[in-house]
Design a protein around this motif. Structure first.
Motif, PDB file in Angstrom:
ATOM      1  N   SER A  53     -10.457  -1.663   5.750  1.00 27.57           N
ATOM      2  CA  SER A  53      -8.871  -1.418   6.406  1.00 27.57           C
ATOM      3  C   SER A  53      -8.142  -2.599   6.643  1.00 27.57           C
ATOM      4  O   SER A  53      -8.946  -3.669   6.063  1.00 27.57           O
ATOM      5  CB  SER A  53      -9.202  -0.985   8.070  1.00 27.57           C
ATOM      6  OG  SER A  53     -10.016  -2.173   8.709  1.00 27.57           O
ATOM      7  N   VAL A  54      -6.954  -2.593   6.793  1.00 29.39           N
ATOM      8  CA  VAL A  54      -6.261  -3.901   6.727  1.00 29.39           C
ATOM      9  C   VAL A  54      -6.794  -4.732   7.718  1.00 29.39           C
ATOM     10  O   VAL A  54      -6.903  -5.948   7.686  1.00 29.39           O
ATOM     11  CB  VAL A  54      -4.850  -3.538   7.223  1.00 29.39           C
ATOM     12  CG1 VAL A  54      -3.991  -4.760   7.473  1.00 29.39           C
ATOM     13  CG2 VAL A  54      -4.207  -2.853   5.997  1.00 29.39           C
ATOM     14  N   THR A  65     -11.021  -1.119  -2.255  1.00 30.84           N
ATOM     15  CA  THR A  65     -12.143  -1.758  -1.594  1.00 30.84           C
ATOM     16  C   THR A  65     -12.724  -0.847  -0.429  1.00 30.84           C
ATOM     17  O   THR A  65     -14.056  -0.776  -0.098  1.00 30.84           O
ATOM     18  CB  THR A  65     -12.036  -3.070  -1.020  1.00 30.84           C
ATOM     19  OG1 THR A  65     -10.904  -2.946  -0.169  1.00 30.84           O
ATOM     20  CG2 THR A  65     -11.569  -3.907  -1.764  1.00 30.84           C
ATOM     21  N   LEU A  78      -9.762  -6.408   5.992  1.00 27.35           N
ATOM     22  CA  LEU A  78      -9.199  -7.481   5.348  1.00 27.35           C
ATOM     23  C   LEU A  78      -8.673  -9.012   6.005  1.00 27.35           C
ATOM     24  O   LEU A  78      -8.928  -9.758   5.540  1.00 27.35           O
ATOM     25  CB  LEU A  78      -8.291  -6.801   4.366  1.00 27.35           C
ATOM     26  CG  LEU A  78      -8.809  -5.785   3.391  1.00 27.35           C
ATOM     27  CD1 LEU A  78      -7.782  -4.987   2.694  1.00 27.35           C
ATOM     28  CD2 LEU A  78      -9.427  -6.362   2.250  1.00 27.35           C
ATOM     29  N   ARG A 127      -4.861  -8.864  -0.670  1.00 28.55           N
ATOM     30  CA  ARG A 127      -6.236  -8.842  -0.057  1.00 28.55           C
ATOM     31  C   ARG A 127      -6.520 -10.436   0.311  1.00 28.55           C
ATOM     32  O   ARG A 127      -7.156 -10.772   1.313  1.00 28.55           O
ATOM     33  CB  ARG A 127      -7.426  -8.588  -0.997  1.00 28.55           C
ATOM     34  CG  ARG A 127      -7.504  -6.985  -0.985  1.00 28.55           C
ATOM     35  CD  ARG A 127      -8.600  -6.560  -2.101  1.00 28.55           C
ATOM     36  NE  ARG A 127      -8.157  -5.139  -2.650  1.00 28.55           N
ATOM     37  CZ  ARG A 127      -7.394  -5.212  -3.647  1.00 28.55           C
ATOM     38  NH1 ARG A 127      -6.902  -5.962  -4.486  1.00 28.55           N
ATOM     39  NH2 ARG A 127      -7.098  -3.730  -3.977  1.00 28.55           N
ATOM     40  N   LEU A 157       0.847  -1.332   0.056  1.00 24.22           N
ATOM     41  CA  LEU A 157       0.054   0.036  -0.016  1.00 24.22           C
ATOM     42  C   LEU A 157       1.078   1.160   0.160  1.00 24.22           C
ATOM     43  O   LEU A 157       2.014   1.209   0.549  1.00 24.22           O
ATOM     44  CB  LEU A 157      -1.012  -0.139   1.259  1.00 24.22           C
ATOM     45  CG  LEU A 157      -2.162  -1.094   1.395  1.00 24.22           C
ATOM     46  CD1 LEU A 157      -2.639  -1.150   2.757  1.00 24.22           C
ATOM     47  CD2 LEU A 157      -3.159  -0.811   0.205  1.00 24.22           C
ATOM     48  N   TRP A 167      -4.993   1.078   8.101  1.00 27.86           N
ATOM     49  CA  TRP A 167      -4.582   1.632   6.671  1.00 27.86           C
ATOM     50  C   TRP A 167      -5.675   1.063   5.904  1.00 27.86           C
ATOM     51  O   TRP A 167      -6.352   0.149   6.163  1.00 27.86           O
ATOM     52  CB  TRP A 167      -3.273   1.016   6.169  1.00 27.86           C
ATOM     53  CG  TRP A 167      -2.063   1.940   6.579  1.00 27.86           C
ATOM     54  CD1 TRP A 167      -2.048   2.700   7.700  1.00 27.86           C
ATOM     55  CD2 TRP A 167      -1.211   2.280   5.755  1.00 27.86           C
ATOM     56  NE1 TRP A 167      -0.707   3.303   7.733  1.00 27.86           N
ATOM     57  CE2 TRP A 167      -0.191   3.001   6.330  1.00 27.86           C
ATOM     58  CE3 TRP A 167      -0.785   1.866   4.438  1.00 27.86           C
ATOM     59  CZ2 TRP A 167       0.999   3.498   5.625  1.00 27.86           C
ATOM     60  CZ3 TRP A 167       0.564   2.278   3.780  1.00 27.86           C
ATOM     61  CH2 TRP A 167       1.095   3.206   4.363  1.00 27.86           C
ATOM     62  N   ARG A 168      -6.252   1.958   5.075  1.00 29.60           N
ATOM     63  CA  ARG A 168      -7.396   1.493   3.968  1.00 29.60           C
ATOM     64  C   ARG A 168      -6.827   1.076   2.689  1.00 29.60           C
ATOM     65  O   ARG A 168      -5.774   1.635   2.022  1.00 29.60           O
ATOM     66  CB  ARG A 168      -8.394   2.461   3.724  1.00 29.60           C
ATOM     67  CG  ARG A 168      -9.059   2.610   5.043  1.00 29.60           C
ATOM     68  CD  ARG A 168     -10.291   3.156   5.188  1.00 29.60           C
ATOM     69  NE  ARG A 168     -11.008   3.281   6.531  1.00 29.60           N
ATOM     70  CZ  ARG A 168     -11.700   2.165   6.778  1.00 29.60           C
ATOM     71  NH1 ARG A 168     -12.053   1.171   5.977  1.00 29.60           N
ATOM     72  NH2 ARG A 168     -12.453   2.424   7.961  1.00 29.60           N
ATOM     73  N   ASP A 169      -7.526  -0.008   2.058  1.00 30.59           N
ATOM     74  CA  ASP A 169      -7.382  -0.427   0.661  1.00 30.59           C
ATOM     75  C   ASP A 169      -7.876   0.436  -0.162  1.00 30.59           C
ATOM     76  O   ASP A 169      -9.248   0.691   0.021  1.00 30.59           O
ATOM     77  CB  ASP A 169      -7.844  -1.735   0.437  1.00 30.59           C
ATOM     78  CG  ASP A 169      -7.722  -2.211  -0.902  1.00 30.59           C
ATOM     79  OD1 ASP A 169      -7.432  -1.353  -1.816  1.00 30.59           O
ATOM     80  OD2 ASP A 169      -8.133  -3.459  -1.138  1.00 30.59           O
ATOM     81  N   PRO A 200      -2.709  -0.654  -5.007  1.00 30.43           N
ATOM     82  CA  PRO A 200      -2.068  -1.774  -3.834  1.00 30.43           C
ATOM     83  C   PRO A 200      -1.967  -2.997  -4.861  1.00 30.43           C
ATOM     84  O   PRO A 200      -2.213  -3.225  -5.986  1.00 30.43           O
ATOM     85  CB  PRO A 200      -3.636  -2.019  -3.307  1.00 30.43           C
ATOM     86  CG  PRO A 200      -4.536  -1.168  -3.739  1.00 30.43           C
ATOM     87  CD  PRO A 200      -4.015  -0.441  -4.753  1.00 30.43           C
ATOM     88  N   LEU A 231      -1.187  -9.949   5.333  1.00 31.38           N
ATOM     89  CA  LEU A 231      -2.225  -9.131   6.206  1.00 31.38           C
ATOM     90  C   LEU A 231      -2.059  -9.320   7.536  1.00 31.38           C
ATOM     91  O   LEU A 231      -2.204  -8.337   8.332  1.00 31.38           O
ATOM     92  CB  LEU A 231      -3.811  -9.605   5.740  1.00 31.38           C
ATOM     93  CG  LEU A 231      -4.415  -9.182   4.542  1.00 31.38           C
ATOM     94  CD1 LEU A 231      -5.542  -9.882   4.061  1.00 31.38           C
ATOM     95  CD2 LEU A 231      -4.286  -7.850   4.547  1.00 31.38           C
TER      96      LEU A 231
END
Length: 154
Positions: A146-147, A143, A150, A122, A103, A138-140, A117, A128
């Motif tokens: 958040s991590v 989608t 996921l 994912r 990321l 942290w966000r993807d 990413p 992960l």
């Protein structure tokens, strides 16, 4: 202007001077400081082989603050892999060191040699789980998850 990167590390081959894969990953975490400031490090975890790889992996993640743009950081990561003895080979094969940008604080990045990413992160618990230790919020950017979210899905 500085950017933040979530970088995944993996090894499943012994290195002639750094030792076992777990030690290779730990030394690589130190070497990444040459590309910026390491602000967070996960534990190193043992994971099962993937694809044609025959040996178990040592995996970890870190957060790197860097002045490098994504393509320049990728070049730096590839150079570190080479200094550890990484050779081009088949996908998912045994390797001394694998470094991937997962990321980036800039969101999405797409070029022929680099996608952020990381396209497969994912579904990879070996990415992960360590990432969740150090960057659960942290966000993807694709989608919106958040991590942490996921990681709970894997």
């Amino acid at each position: 202007m500085s950017s933040s990167y979530l970088v995944a590390l993996g090894s499943n081959q012994r290195h002639h001077s750094h030792g076992f894969p777990r030690d290779v990953v730990r030394v690589a975490m130190e070497e990444l400081a040459a590309l910026g400031k390491v602000t967070a490090r996960s534990r190193v975890i043992a994971t099962d082989p993937l694809g044609p790889a025959r040996r178990c992996f040592a995996n970890a993640a870190l957060v790197l603050e860097s002045e490098y743009d994504p393509p320049s950081l990728l070049k730096g990561l590839k150079q570190i892999e080479r200094t550890f003895g990484r050779r081009q080979g088949r996908r998912w094969g045994d390797r001394v060191l694998d470094l991937d940008i997962v990321l980036w604080s800039g969101g999405v990045f797409a070029e022929p040699l680099l996608t952020i990413p990381h396209p497969e992160f994912r579904s990879r618990d070996f990415v992960l789980k360590p990432a969740n230790e150090i960057a659960p919020a942290w966000r993807d950017p694709v989608t919106g998850l958040s991590v942490r979210q996921l990681c709970a899905r894997v």
